[in-house]
Design a protein around this motif. Structure first.
Motif, PDB file in Angstrom:
ATOM      1  N   GLU A   1       0.820  -1.219   0.000  1.00  0.00           N
ATOM      2  CA  GLU A   1       0.000   0.000   0.000  1.00  0.00           C
ATOM      3  C   GLU A   1       0.851   1.266   0.000  1.00  0.00           C
ATOM      4  O   GLU A   1       0.395   2.325  -0.439  1.00  0.00           O
ATOM      5  CB  GLU A   1      -0.933  -0.007   1.216  1.00  0.00           C
ATOM      6  CG  GLU A   1      -2.022  -1.075   1.132  1.00  0.00           C
ATOM      7  CD  GLU A   1      -2.988  -0.997   2.298  1.00  0.00           C
ATOM      8  OE1 GLU A   1      -2.811  -0.101   3.149  1.00  0.00           O
ATOM      9  OE2 GLU A   1      -3.912  -1.829   2.355  1.00  0.00           O
ATOM     10  N   GLU A   2       2.089   1.150   0.469  1.00  0.00           N
ATOM     11  CA  GLU A   2       2.997   2.305   0.495  1.00  0.00           C
ATOM     12  C   GLU A   2       3.231   2.866  -0.906  1.00  0.00           C
ATOM     13  O   GLU A   2       3.434   4.068  -1.080  1.00  0.00           O
ATOM     14  CB  GLU A   2       4.336   1.880   1.109  1.00  0.00           C
ATOM     15  CG  GLU A   2       5.386   2.978   1.158  1.00  0.00           C
ATOM     16  CD  GLU A   2       6.730   2.478   1.671  1.00  0.00           C
ATOM     17  OE1 GLU A   2       7.726   3.175   1.464  1.00  0.00           O
ATOM     18  OE2 GLU A   2       6.773   1.393   2.272  1.00  0.00           O
ATOM     19  N   LEU A   3       3.154   1.982  -1.906  1.00  0.00           N
ATOM     20  CA  LEU A   3       3.409   2.407  -3.285  1.00  0.00           C
ATOM     21  C   LEU A   3       2.240   3.204  -3.872  1.00  0.00           C
ATOM     22  O   LEU A   3       2.424   4.027  -4.765  1.00  0.00           O
ATOM     23  CB  LEU A   3       3.682   1.188  -4.174  1.00  0.00           C
ATOM     24  CG  LEU A   3       4.919   0.352  -3.824  1.00  0.00           C
ATOM     25  CD1 LEU A   3       4.987  -0.876  -4.717  1.00  0.00           C
ATOM     26  CD2 LEU A   3       6.185   1.172  -3.958  1.00  0.00           C
ATOM     27  N   LYS A   4       1.020   2.909  -3.428  1.00  0.00           N
ATOM     28  CA  LYS A   4      -0.192   3.575  -3.937  1.00  0.00           C
ATOM     29  C   LYS A   4      -0.212   3.535  -5.473  1.00  0.00           C
ATOM     30  O   LYS A   4      -0.408   4.553  -6.138  1.00  0.00           O
ATOM     31  CB  LYS A   4      -0.254   5.026  -3.427  1.00  0.00           C
ATOM     32  CG  LYS A   4      -0.333   5.138  -1.910  1.00  0.00           C
ATOM     33  CD  LYS A   4      -0.358   6.585  -1.452  1.00  0.00           C
ATOM     34  CE  LYS A   4      -0.408   6.668   0.075  1.00  0.00           C
ATOM     35  NZ  LYS A   4      -0.403   8.070   0.564  1.00  0.00           N
ATOM     36  N   TRP A   5      -0.011   2.344  -6.009  1.00  0.00           N
ATOM     37  CA  TRP A   5       0.178   2.198  -7.454  1.00  0.00           C
ATOM     38  C   TRP A   5      -1.137   1.911  -8.164  1.00  0.00           C
ATOM     39  O   TRP A   5      -1.840   0.965  -7.843  1.00  0.00           O
ATOM     40  CB  TRP A   5       1.161   1.065  -7.741  1.00  0.00           C
ATOM     41  CG  TRP A   5       1.748   1.156  -9.110  1.00  0.00           C
ATOM     42  CD1 TRP A   5       1.284   0.579 -10.251  1.00  0.00           C
ATOM     43  CD2 TRP A   5       2.906   1.906  -9.484  1.00  0.00           C
ATOM     44  NE1 TRP A   5       2.075   0.912 -11.315  1.00  0.00           N
ATOM     45  CE2 TRP A   5       3.088   1.730 -10.878  1.00  0.00           C
ATOM     46  CE3 TRP A   5       3.812   2.702  -8.793  1.00  0.00           C
ATOM     47  CZ2 TRP A   5       4.139   2.319 -11.581  1.00  0.00           C
ATOM     48  CZ3 TRP A   5       4.858   3.287  -9.483  1.00  0.00           C
ATOM     49  CH2 TRP A   5       5.005   3.090 -10.860  1.00  0.00           C
ATOM     50  N   ASP A   6      -1.461   2.725  -9.175  1.00  0.00           N
ATOM     51  CA  ASP A   6      -2.681   2.485  -9.942  1.00  0.00           C
ATOM     52  C   ASP A   6      -2.487   2.757 -11.435  1.00  0.00           C
ATOM     53  O   ASP A   6      -3.454   2.936 -12.176  1.00  0.00           O
ATOM     54  CB  ASP A   6      -3.842   3.336  -9.403  1.00  0.00           C
ATOM     55  CG  ASP A   6      -3.546   4.836  -9.468  1.00  0.00           C
ATOM     56  OD1 ASP A   6      -2.448   5.221  -9.934  1.00  0.00           O
ATOM     57  OD2 ASP A   6      -4.418   5.623  -9.056  1.00  0.00           O
ATOM     58  N   ASP A   7      -1.236   2.797 -11.888  1.00  0.00           N
ATOM     59  CA  ASP A   7      -0.955   3.098 -13.286  1.00  0.00           C
ATOM     60  C   ASP A   7      -1.452   1.962 -14.186  1.00  0.00           C
ATOM     61  O   ASP A   7      -1.265   0.784 -13.876  1.00  0.00           O
ATOM     62  CB  ASP A   7       0.551   3.298 -13.492  1.00  0.00           C
ATOM     63  CG  ASP A   7       0.869   3.984 -14.800  1.00  0.00           C
ATOM     64  OD1 ASP A   7       1.130   5.191 -14.790  1.00  0.00           O
ATOM     65  OD2 ASP A   7       0.841   3.313 -15.851  1.00  0.00           O
ATOM     66  N   LYS A   8      -2.066   2.301 -15.305  1.00  0.00           N
ATOM     67  CA  LYS A   8      -2.662   1.298 -16.198  1.00  0.00           C
ATOM     68  C   LYS A   8      -1.699   0.792 -17.270  1.00  0.00           C
ATOM     69  O   LYS A   8      -2.029  -0.122 -18.022  1.00  0.00           O
ATOM     70  CB  LYS A   8      -3.917   1.879 -16.865  1.00  0.00           C
ATOM     71  CG  LYS A   8      -5.038   2.205 -15.901  1.00  0.00           C
ATOM     72  CD  LYS A   8      -6.270   2.691 -16.631  1.00  0.00           C
ATOM     73  CE  LYS A   8      -7.377   3.073 -15.651  1.00  0.00           C
ATOM     74  NZ  LYS A   8      -7.779   1.936 -14.795  1.00  0.00           N
TER      75      LYS A   8
END
Length: 325
Positions: free
Chosen positions: A108-115
């Motif tokens: 969750e630290e990364l908060k990654w949502d790139d498509k």
């Protein structure tokens, strides 16, 4: 540069066969005999009944430079090893496809949502030293710049660590970064094209500090049982690096490419990457060797990918003008 033979996979629905070949552009240390490439290749090929080919260049920025030159004619299905600071620059090429992954289970630290870009490991740029030779390490970037310690780092035009140092300098010095580059140039041994060249020179005793990662000491403990290599913790904070992979729109094997991108964040791959690439896993809950709990834990500073894309050319120009001896 090796070329692996093609394997034929049976298509159950129609009884036909088609050649499956996955070509991945990466950086040289990733695909070295001690790096994660051979282990990742073996593990993925066991799941896909396919044949992989890693094509290695000097460093992460070199991957992007090659992609820009080749364009839609690139033989790569996947690029692996550019970092989050370069994703907007890579996106601007219009060569990157959407990855189609759910990205479940990531830290969750990364908060990654790139498509389009899939993270596979991360760490913090750091200056590594040999504690048997450096008794009192520097505690800040400014202290290092103002010292007479012999330094090795990488070219920001070809290397992601080199680019990371450029961002680090701008974060700490701002408009006075040019003066800092000039000062550090007076005690810089050399600037190498890629990470491995600089690190090899450091291991031969040719510098006091080398630009690497906060996770680098883990490699020496795990593989060599050597504990003298340390990463200096800087009071101003450190620039983080998230390494990513992406599929090209021109890939003729997009389903296989998507399968590989999914594999990179699987538990199996995430157990391989930290111990062989000396970086932190992006997947939450991965069990790591004890040494990882002893690494420095820096405060994160730096710029957004968009800020890097907007200013990168100017910052490189500043470095070239100021750091030249």
């Amino acid at each position: 540069m090796k070329k692996l033979s093609l394997l034929l996979s049976t298509l159950a629905l129609c009884g036909a066969t088609q050649a499956s070949d996955l070509t991945v552009y990466t950086y040289d240390s990733f695909n070295s005999e001690w790096g994660p490439g051979p282990k990742i290749e073996k593990a993925f090929e066991a799941t896909c009944d396919c044949d992989m080919e890693f094509v290695a260049v000097d460093d992460g920025v070199s991957i992007l430079n090659r992609l820009k030159i080749e364009g839609e004619k690139s033989k790569a299905d996947i690029i692996l090893g550019i970092d989050d600071a370069l994703i907007e620059v890579a996106r601007e090429t219009d060569l990157i496809a959407e990855h189609g992954q759910t990205l479940e289970g990531l830290n969750e630290e990364l908060k990654w949502d790139d498509k389009q870009f899939v993270p596979f490991d991360y760490g913090y740029f750091s200056f590594v030293y040999d504690s048997t030779k450096v008794e009192k390490p520097v505690t800040s970037l400014k202290e290092l710049v103002e010292s007479d310690a012999k330094v090795l780092y990488q070219d920001p035009r070809t290397s992601t660590p080199g680019q990371g140092l450029m961002l680090w300098m701008k974060s700490v010095y701002g408009d006075k970064a040019d003066e800092a580059w000039k000062q550090m140039a007076s005690h810089t041994v050399t600037v190498t094209k890629g990470w491995w060249e600089a690190y090899s020179m450091f291991l031969k005793g040719e510098s006091d500090y080398v630009l690497s990662y906060n996770t680098s000491p883990a490699y020496h403990v795990i593989n060599e049982e050597k504990t003298q290599y340390k990463a200096a913790l800087f009071s101003e904070g450190h620039v983080a690096q998230v390494e990513v992979a992406a599929m090209l729109k021109s890939s003729k094997n997009q389903e296989l490419a998507k399968q590989f991108l999914g594999f990179l964040t699987s538990e199996e791959a995430q157990k391989i990457l930290p111990v062989s690439n000396s970086m932190l896993p992006v997947r939450a809950g991965v069990e790591l060797p004890e040494i990882f709990g002893q690494l420095i834990k820096p405060e994160r500073i730096g710029f957004t990918p968009k800020e890097v894309a907007e200013n990168r050319k100017e910052w490189i120009k500043e470095w070239r003008t100021s750091a030249a001896k």
